[in-house]
Write an enzyme that holds these catalytic residues in place. Structure first.
Site, mmCIF file in Angstrom:
data_model
loop_
_atom_site.group_PDB
_atom_site.id
_atom_site.type_symbol
_atom_site.label_atom_id
_atom_site.label_comp_id
_atom_site.label_asym_id
_atom_site.label_seq_id
_atom_site.Cartn_x
_atom_site.Cartn_y
_atom_site.Cartn_z
ATOM 1 N N GLN A 75 -36.872 -12.770 -90.349
ATOM 2 C CA GLN A 75 -35.892 -13.586 -91.087
ATOM 3 C C GLN A 75 -36.146 -13.543 -92.597
ATOM 4 O OE1 GLN A 75 -33.070 -14.961 -90.583
ATOM 5 N NE2 GLN A 75 -33.010 -14.427 -88.421
ATOM 6 N N SER A 76 -36.584 -12.419 -93.116
ATOM 7 C CA SER A 76 -36.902 -12.321 -94.534
ATOM 8 C C SER A 76 -35.661 -12.504 -95.424
ATOM 9 C CB SER A 76 -37.511 -10.939 -94.797
ATOM 10 O OG SER A 76 -37.523 -10.649 -96.172
ATOM 11 N N ASN A 77 -35.755 -13.457 -96.337
ATOM 12 C CA ASN A 77 -34.689 -13.622 -97.345
ATOM 13 C C ASN A 77 -34.680 -12.438 -98.296
ATOM 14 O OD1 ASN A 77 -33.904 -16.408 -96.671
ATOM 15 N ND2 ASN A 77 -35.997 -16.882 -97.313
#
Ligand SMILES: *Cc1c(COP(=O)(O)O)cnc(C)c1O
Length: 332
Positions: A75-77
């Protein structure tokens, strides 16, 4: 003296607003709290990574890159922002992600997919042990296809990326002056270190009396201090070779990371709910919620009783809220 900044590609909506958190400050009965809305750097590019990517992408284009390679958690921004920037600039993007391929795409991963990014998922132990080799492997692969790769390290934290928050520090000081107050303490979440180090370098240059605290969301204070030295050394060699590496006492608080990256406890969810209810601002469970829970706890413990004005940097993360729906939907 600060060296002159390198070129950047304008990608972020700047300057971002600085708001007082009047109702929350009153509720907590502590210092005056302010929030620098770096979640408003854009809708798709929301958050802190785009300030760094402005500089990295200018370098990528100068090097004639066709494809961006970067990495992060599922879920890396940062990966989401990079994928969307690539699409905006007509480049390709390949994300190396730590963790299992989700059955249903959600949050940031869904948006990166819509932006056309290629994704490869690696088990966490493989990812940690072999990240450099994986970047080398994929770089060779794309070169063999006649495509020039540009590797962006975790969180875009390196010497080039430091410029993003070095400039943000100047922007913030101008915001505070325009609203007629002196910040005493600036706080942010720290994950790959570049935001905190850039802000600290900026304040060291322009307002050394202002403290800059990073709340670690993973890794120890010692890790972040060492990472800061590496990034500052990289920065100094490239942009200020005649100067020495700026030495700063980096203020890292490691007490609130909980069980580790992406793992939040009830205090984090309650902090998210509190800010949403009182101020209509949404924090995220991985970064900003954790840091804010730490700040609230320090205020409640009376540790900031001598501080008048605290500025929290809202570094974004809204798309990371949705994968935590099960933890957030049933809060009392
Ligand atoms: C990446 C990130 C951070 C941490 O910034 P670093 O520069 O990597 O330390 C904080 N908040 C959010 C929402 C992020 O995506």
């Amino acid at each position: 003296m600060l060296p002159s900044p390198p070129d950047k590609i304008p990608l972020a909506q700047l300057p971002t607003p600085l708001h007082p958190l009047t109702k929350l400050s009153e509720y907590l009965g502590g210092p005056s709290l302010w929030i620098k809305r770096d979640d408003l750097t854009g809708t798709t590019l929301t958050g802190n990574k785009v300030r760094k990517l402005e500089y990295l992408l200018a370098q990528a284009q100068q090097q004639g890159a066709h494809i961006l390679l970067t990495c992060g958690g599922v879920q890396s921004n940062h990966c989401r922002a990079t994928a969307l920037v690539a699409a905006q600039l007509g480049m390709q993007c390949h994300l190396l992600l730590r963790g299992e391929q989700p059955e249903v795409l959600d949050g940031n991963t869904l948006l990166a997919h819509l932006a056309g990014a290629t994704t490869t998922f690696y088990p966490p132990d493989v990812y940690r042990a072999e990240l450099d080799e994986l970047f080398a492997h994929w770089s060779d692969y794309y070169r063999s296809l006649g495509l020039e790769p540009y590797v962006i390290p975790t969180g875009a934290s390196n010497g080039v990326g430091l410029w993003g928050y070095l400039q943000a520090a100047q922007e913030l000081l101008a915001d505070c002056a325009a609203q007629h107050f002196q910040p005493d303490l600036i706080c942010c979440a720290t994950g790959s270190g570049g935001t905190h180090t850039g802000l600290a370098l900026g304040m060291h240059q322009f307002a050394p009396e202002v403290a800059v605290r990073g709340y670690a969301v993973c890794d120890s204070a010692a890790y972040f201090r060492e990472k800061a030295v590496r990034d500052l050394t990289d920065w100094q060699r490239t942009y200020a070779p005649e100067q020495s590496v700026p030495l700063m006492e980096l203020d890292v608080n490691e007490e609130y990371m909980g069980a580790g990256y992406g793992l939040a406890d009830a205090s984090v969810y309650r902090a998210i709910q509190l800010l949403a209810k009182l101020e209509g601002v949404i924090l995220d469970p991985v970064y900003t919620g954790k840091a804010f829970a730490g700040l609230i706890d320090e205020i409640k413990q009376g540790k900031l009783s001598k501080v008048r004005n605290v500025v929290f940097i809202h570094t974004g993360g809204i798309y990371g809220v949705f994968p935590y729906r099960d933890n957030l939907a049933h809060l009392p």
